[in-house]
Design a protein around this motif. Structure first.
Motif, PDB file in Angstrom:
ATOM      1  N   TRP A 255     -11.064 -17.223 -34.961  1.00 14.42           N
ATOM      2  CA  TRP A 255     -10.044 -16.475 -35.689  1.00 14.42           C
ATOM      3  C   TRP A 255      -9.085 -15.865 -34.661  1.00 14.42           C
ATOM      4  N   ALA A 256      -7.843 -16.361 -34.667  1.00 12.36           N
ATOM      5  CA  ALA A 256      -6.897 -16.069 -33.592  1.00 12.36           C
ATOM      6  C   ALA A 256      -6.728 -14.578 -33.247  1.00 12.36           C
ATOM      7  N   PRO A 257      -6.590 -13.684 -34.215  1.00  9.12           N
ATOM      8  CA  PRO A 257      -6.322 -12.286 -33.854  1.00  9.12           C
ATOM      9  C   PRO A 257      -7.434 -11.648 -33.020  1.00  9.12           C
ATOM     10  N   LEU A 258      -8.651 -12.224 -33.072  1.00  7.44           N
ATOM     11  CA  LEU A 258      -9.749 -11.648 -32.271  1.00  7.44           C
ATOM     12  C   LEU A 258      -9.524 -11.844 -30.769  1.00  7.44           C
ATOM     13  N   ARG A 259      -8.806 -12.929 -30.412  1.00  5.19           N
ATOM     14  CA  ARG A 259      -8.673 -13.235 -28.976  1.00  5.19           C
ATOM     15  C   ARG A 259      -7.922 -12.147 -28.210  1.00  5.19           C
ATOM     16  N   PRO A 260      -6.702 -11.779 -28.644  1.00 12.99           N
ATOM     17  CA  PRO A 260      -6.033 -10.686 -27.896  1.00 12.99           C
ATOM     18  C   PRO A 260      -6.734  -9.338 -28.094  1.00 12.99           C
ATOM     19  N   LEU A 261      -7.503  -9.205 -29.180  1.00 12.60           N
ATOM     20  CA  LEU A 261      -8.274  -7.961 -29.346  1.00 12.60           C
ATOM     21  C   LEU A 261      -9.298  -7.843 -28.233  1.00 12.60           C
ATOM     22  N   VAL A 262     -10.062  -8.921 -28.034  1.00 15.07           N
ATOM     23  CA  VAL A 262     -11.074  -8.917 -26.963  1.00 15.07           C
ATOM     24  C   VAL A 262     -10.401  -8.838 -25.592  1.00 15.07           C
ATOM     25  N   GLY A 263      -9.376  -9.704 -25.378  1.00 14.74           N
ATOM     26  CA  GLY A 263      -8.664  -9.701 -24.085  1.00 14.74           C
ATOM     27  C   GLY A 263      -8.065  -8.339 -23.799  1.00 14.74           C
ATOM     28  N   GLY A 264      -7.425  -7.752 -24.826  1.00 17.20           N
ATOM     29  CA  GLY A 264      -6.788  -6.451 -24.634  1.00 17.20           C
ATOM     30  C   GLY A 264      -7.799  -5.370 -24.296  1.00 17.20           C
ATOM     31  N   ALA A 265      -8.986  -5.415 -24.944  1.00 14.07           N
ATOM     32  CA  ALA A 265     -10.016  -4.411 -24.658  1.00 14.07           C
ATOM     33  C   ALA A 265     -10.471  -4.522 -23.208  1.00 14.07           C
ATOM     34  N   LEU A 266     -10.690  -5.757 -22.743  1.00 15.45           N
ATOM     35  CA  LEU A 266     -11.106  -5.970 -21.360  1.00 15.45           C
ATOM     36  C   LEU A 266     -10.041  -5.488 -20.366  1.00 15.45           C
ATOM     37  N   ILE A 267      -8.776  -5.827 -20.664  1.00 13.79           N
ATOM     38  CA  ILE A 267      -7.694  -5.436 -19.756  1.00 13.79           C
ATOM     39  C   ILE A 267      -7.566  -3.919 -19.707  1.00 13.79           C
ATOM     40  N   ALA A 268      -7.570  -3.282 -20.892  1.00 11.40           N
ATOM     41  CA  ALA A 268      -7.410  -1.828 -20.916  1.00 11.40           C
ATOM     42  C   ALA A 268      -8.549  -1.146 -20.161  1.00 11.40           C
ATOM     43  N   ALA A 269      -9.768  -1.613 -20.399  1.00 13.70           N
ATOM     44  CA  ALA A 269     -10.917  -1.007 -19.709  1.00 13.70           C
ATOM     45  C   ALA A 269     -10.780  -1.191 -18.195  1.00 13.70           C
ATOM     46  N   SER A 270     -10.340  -2.399 -17.765  1.00 12.03           N
ATOM     47  CA  SER A 270     -10.198  -2.647 -16.329  1.00 12.03           C
ATOM     48  C   SER A 270      -9.112  -1.771 -15.721  1.00 12.03           C
ATOM     49  N   VAL A 271      -8.025  -1.584 -16.453  1.00 10.04           N
ATOM     50  CA  VAL A 271      -6.941  -0.760 -15.916  1.00 10.04           C
ATOM     51  C   VAL A 271      -7.455   0.652 -15.643  1.00 10.04           C
ATOM     52  N   PHE A 272      -8.191   1.211 -16.621  1.00 11.75           N
ATOM     53  CA  PHE A 272      -8.646   2.582 -16.430  1.00 11.75           C
ATOM     54  C   PHE A 272      -9.789   2.660 -15.425  1.00 11.75           C
ATOM     55  N   TYR A 273     -10.689   1.682 -15.452  1.00 10.51           N
ATOM     56  CA  TYR A 273     -11.825   1.717 -14.532  1.00 10.51           C
ATOM     57  C   TYR A 273     -11.376   1.567 -13.086  1.00 10.51           C
TER      58      TYR A 273
END
Lengths: 415, 415
Positions: A255-273
């Motif tokens: 389901w396409a909308p899940l992909r940027p959801l997962v990618g975005g969560a990983l990116i945001a977490a990495s930016v802050f970490y």
């Protein structure tokens, strides 16, 4: 002996007037759209820097972009690849909605901190707007092909402020290993006028300066061969990683909308970490720094990781500005190893990673001369030609046709 | 999903080393030959100016050149066209004698006052010397093709001091309407190194300066379209006139040595009758003047007449420097009509008539940027693209393949 047929040439006048007019109309639309995009990205970037917490919303933003494209944009989701497919094998007018969708998707991607570019957006807006002319005037397929190419040239030229690189990019990006000339004049006019239209709207392009140019000598030329090979392999790695991640994502998250959801969560977490703010967005300040001072040698890898994660999971924008970033920082890192001024090698990396990843060595060499002055041309030409050779027959644009081999060892290098 | 095949790219290393080495060897030979040619032409030109009576011997000199080519050079007389034919359809190694014969023929042509160029000589020496590598190492046909192209690039680059224009010229001159990339890296390396080899021998290239560059604006861009069309028609006229005269000469004077005898007598008589010294030889001083002061508006026509007479009757050298002369003086004459600085329009004419006559718009645009600076690129690109469009599908090189139409009106304009 054929006698001079000069009067025959006058039959070209209506042809030229037609294309002058069409190219100018395309340029006005694409240049205006690029100006709008650049202003929107300035706003998005400033807003994100002022409100850093926005990055936490990146997964939500990604979900919304994914959902909007699933609901309204399936026909245009292929982006640049759709354009290349339509030019190679015309089927259907590009839906006008490609332009607002990609503009919205890109602005949202930048506002919440994805690591993406802007050339895809400018090129898609330019070509989608241009293709509406096809509909209005019921153009023939061979004319439509040229209209799309002129739209690509105009979008590229106006978003980067590099008219000649834009003109040749529109011709060169279609196929690996060949450049055809039948759209030369329309692409040149569209690119140059679109760049001027952008400037008239008040667009200001970042200035990158090469402070020290080495003399042309045996070592500096040989260093371009070595650096060009490294830049080309980097471009290849970037394209492969993006395609691979995108393939995995499509396989595991159907389901396409899940992909940027997962990618975005990983990116945001990495930016802050990691405190990795310098690797998201366009990254212009870091590119400027790459011309001015030594930077951490891992910058290019980190930017590649964030960009592959962003594009591979479905954020919108494009590859080129991240490729400039990757190339400039990698050049910066290689400079001491190759005993060259780092501003010069940053400039070479800026264009040569792009040359390899997009398979556009002549547009990239012209870009170097337009941005950094004609003295860099000799160095850029070697680095871009070698990078093109080493980047393999795949590239960031999957629909680019592989017309002829890059070298005379066809089939031997596993591509 | 294909996994990264990076190790496959390392198989490119031997390929690259091989072509680095071959291109460098070609460059050393071609660059040295060009340096020798340039020194010989300096001597010939100075001697002719000092001893003006030498011009009366032009018919005799022509007869001798014609006789030597008839006796020893029939295999290589086709010159640049032989090279293009061999690249398109490889048959037989270019005989080494092409190099000394064309060097001798060109030097004699200049010593006695024919109006000819030097690029044909440099290109033929470069390619003929390069092709000896084919013999020595028993190269495959596809490798030989690249060797010949690299020889052309190296000769062109080193005789004009324009490495990037030379690199692209070797790729672009083969066919009208298409550029293939498989020889890109070898041509780039050969051109850049050959230029450096020429400089190491002490060659000094004439400096042409554009004193005033107009701002990029609606009129200055539109003026490039108009000027480009005129430059393209001029290039077409030049090519047609040369081919037509050459055809008539071959029809009416079947014994080859008679042709330059008759042509030389006409040229010598015209020089003395009209005091037309400024139209013979390379004409560098007049080209320089075209950037500095208004010149008589008929200069370009007179130079065309003398060059058509010289090349059409069988003198040796080439077309390109006369085309620079014709373009620069025509640009100079058009400048007041188009309300543009004459140094700028002389520069545009310099490259754009050549772009049309040789069907090499990208090499010509790069040449403008290399000689006059990257700011001229936008203007040169428009003028060269339009000139290319208006020069028709014939050009100065008869063996150039017409691969694709210059525009989408194929078959309608009588070409």
């Amino acid at each position: 002996m054929k006698l001079p047929s000069l009067p025959g040439q006058f039959a070209l006048l209506p042809y030229m007037l037609k294309w002058l007019l069409l190219a100018t109309v395309i340029a006005i639309m694409a240049g205006t759209a690029s100006a709008f995009l650049l202003f929107a990205l300035d706003w998005a970037t400033q807003t994100r820097i002022t409100h850093r917490w926005l990055i936490w919303l990146l997964p939500v933003a990604g979900f919304v972009i994914g959902w909007i494209y699933l609901r309204f944009g399936q026909q245009v989701e292929a982006g640049n690849n759709l354009l290349l497919d339509e030019i190679a094998d015309p089927k259907k007018i590009i839906p006008l909605r490609m332009a607002p969708l990609v503009l919205l998707g890109t602005t949202v991607s930048h506002l919440f901190g994805a690591s993406v570019g802007r050339e895809g957006t400018a090129v898609q807006m330019g070509a989608a707007l241009a293709d509406q002319i096809t509909r209005m005037f019921n153009m023939q397929p061979q004319d439509r092909r040229i209209i799309l190419m002129a739209g690509i040239s105009a979008g590229f030229a106006s978003v980067f402020g590099t008219p000649l690189a834009g003109a040749i990019f529109g011709l060169e990006v279609l196929a690996v290993g060949r450049l055809r000339y039948d759209a030369l004049m329309p692409c040149v006019i569209a690119a140059i006028v679109a760049d001027q239209v952008g400037l008239l709207w008040g667009v200001q392009h970042t200035h990158y300066g090469v402070s020290t140019m080495p003399p042309i000598a045996a070592w500096s030329l040989l260093a371009m061969v070595i650096a060009g090979a490294i830049f080309g392999l980097t471009g290849k790695l970037f394209a492969l990683a993006t395609h691979t991640l995108s393939g995995w994502m499509k396989k595991w998250l159907t389901w396409a909308p899940l992909r940027p959801l997962v990618g975005g969560a990983l990116i945001a977490a990495s930016v802050f970490y990691f405190g990795a703010d310098r690797y998201i967005g366009l990254g212009i300040p870091t590119i400027v720094q790459a011309f001015e001072q030594p930077l951490p040698p891992y910058d290019f890898l980190a930017k590649m990781a964030f960009t592959v994660a962003s594009l591979g999971s479905g954020f919108k924008g494009g590859e080129v500005t991240p490729l400039f970033y990757i190339g400039a920082t990698l050049g910066n890192a290689l400079a001491p190893l190759l005993n060259l001024p780092f501003s010069m090698l940053a400039a070479i990396g800026f264009v040569a990673v792009f040359a390899g990843a997009a398979n556009t060595p002549i547009a990239s060499t012209l870009m170097a001369m337009e941005i950094f002055g004609s003295e860099i041309g000799v160095f850029a030409a070697i680095a871009c030609a070698v990078s093109y050779l080493f980047s393999g027959h795949g590239g960031i644009y999957r629909s680019q046709r592989a017309i002829s081999s890059k070298h005379t060892r066809t089939g031997e290098d596993g591509d």
